[in-house]
Design an enzyme around this catalytic site. Structure first.
Site, PDB file in Angstrom:
ATOM      1  N   ASP A 165     -30.538-119.369  32.614  1.00 25.77           N
ATOM      2  CA  ASP A 165     -29.114-119.191  32.351  1.00 25.77           C
ATOM      3  C   ASP A 165     -28.340-120.321  33.015  1.00 25.77           C
ATOM      4  O   ASP A 165     -28.515-120.585  34.213  1.00 25.77           O
ATOM      5  CB  ASP A 165     -28.623-117.845  32.905  1.00 25.77           C
ATOM      6  CG  ASP A 165     -29.144-116.658  32.103  1.00 25.77           C
ATOM      7  OD1 ASP A 165     -29.925-116.883  31.163  1.00 25.77           O
ATOM      8  OD2 ASP A 165     -28.774-115.514  32.429  1.00 25.77           O
ATOM      9  N   ASP A 203     -25.694-107.538  22.502  1.00 21.17           N
ATOM     10  CA  ASP A 203     -25.456-107.211  23.902  1.00 21.17           C
ATOM     11  C   ASP A 203     -24.647-105.919  23.940  1.00 21.17           C
ATOM     12  O   ASP A 203     -23.552-105.853  23.367  1.00 21.17           O
ATOM     13  CB  ASP A 203     -24.676-108.324  24.590  1.00 21.17           C
ATOM     14  CG  ASP A 203     -25.388-109.663  24.478  1.00 21.17           C
ATOM     15  OD1 ASP A 203     -26.637-109.670  24.490  1.00 21.17           O
ATOM     16  OD2 ASP A 203     -24.702-110.695  24.366  1.00 21.17           O
TER      17      ASP A 203
END
EC number: 5.3.1.16
Length: 244
Positions: free
Chosen positions: A8, A129
């Site tokens: 990330d 998500d």
């Protein structure tokens, strides 16, 4: 079963957030390309990258770093975060990215998602998500009124590569995946489901395999050493692999 070590990116560095909260950041490396090389040396045959700056900005931000990861890894790279236009997709595929994950824009424009999936068959991934079962967007800063499973059903007829399902409550918390939600998603769509969030021990990988989940993304557990990547890969490769 496929395993994607996660990288990330925030301000050009490899970080992990807790529950998608940008104020709860842990920096793991100032050299994300070196991290990618490390995972590949341990046996990874694919990498998952999230442009966190891009997710907030609504467009790719960490282009130079992403290109360095693609070059250093030498294995297929999956990228998400802020990919919302035809130009974004053309740009990241030009960087050598294999799979592009669409989140916010997929919810806003399912017809466009189908169109780009047909233009780039098996290279577009639906990123779902969820918070409380509902789709979160804008870098997880907003929660919609659309159920995660409903979004997957809307575009399941397109030639997508997979669905990445992330339960925000589990992400970065080292508490295990939401197995029930993953099975619900698997039953809602014919697309391969990739689990993301909460995988932190070998037993979690084993249960995902037992539940028939064909892929998972592992982040914080690899960086903090609670899960050995080589052991996870060995376990995953003993199971029957779906097509790539």
């Amino acid at each position: 079963m496929f395993i994607f070590p996660a990288i990330d990116l925030l301000n050009g560095r490899a970080v992990r957030l807790r529950q998608g909260d940008y104020s709860r950041e842990t920096v793991f490396s100032d050299d994300p390309a070196a991290v990618a090389r490390k995972w590949v040396e341990l046996g990874a045959d694919r990498i998952h990258v999230v442009d966190l700056d891009g997710a907030k900005a609504g467009k790719p931000v960490n282009g130079t770093v992403i290109q360095s990861i693609v070059s250093a890894a030498g294995v297929p790279v999956q990228l998400g975060g802020g990919l919302r236009t035809d130009q974004d997709l053309e740009t990241v595929f030009g960087w050598g990215v294999r799979w592009a994950v669409l989140g916010t824009r997929a919810l806003q424009a399912p017809d466009w998602t189908r169109a780009v999936a047909n233009r780039y068959p098996e290279r577009i991934v639906l990123g779902v998500d969820a918070k409380g079962g509902y789709v979160a967007t804008e870098g997880w800063l907003e929660v919609s009124r659309t159920k995660a499973t409903d979004l997957a059903r809307q575009v399941s007829d397109a030639p997508l590569a997979a669905v990445v399902y992330t339960d925000i409550a589990k992400d970065g918390m080292m508490s295990g995946p939401n197995f029930e939600a993953l099975v619900e998603m698997k039953n809602a769509t014919p697309l391969p489901v990739i689990a993301s969030g909460g995988v932190c021990e070998l037993g979690h990988v084993r249960r995902l395999i037992d539940e028939g989940i064909p892929g998972c993304i592992i982040g914080r557990a690899l960086y903090e050493g609670t899960l050995d990547l080589a052991a996870a890969l060995s376990l995953s490769r003993k199971s029957e692999s779906p097509k790539s």
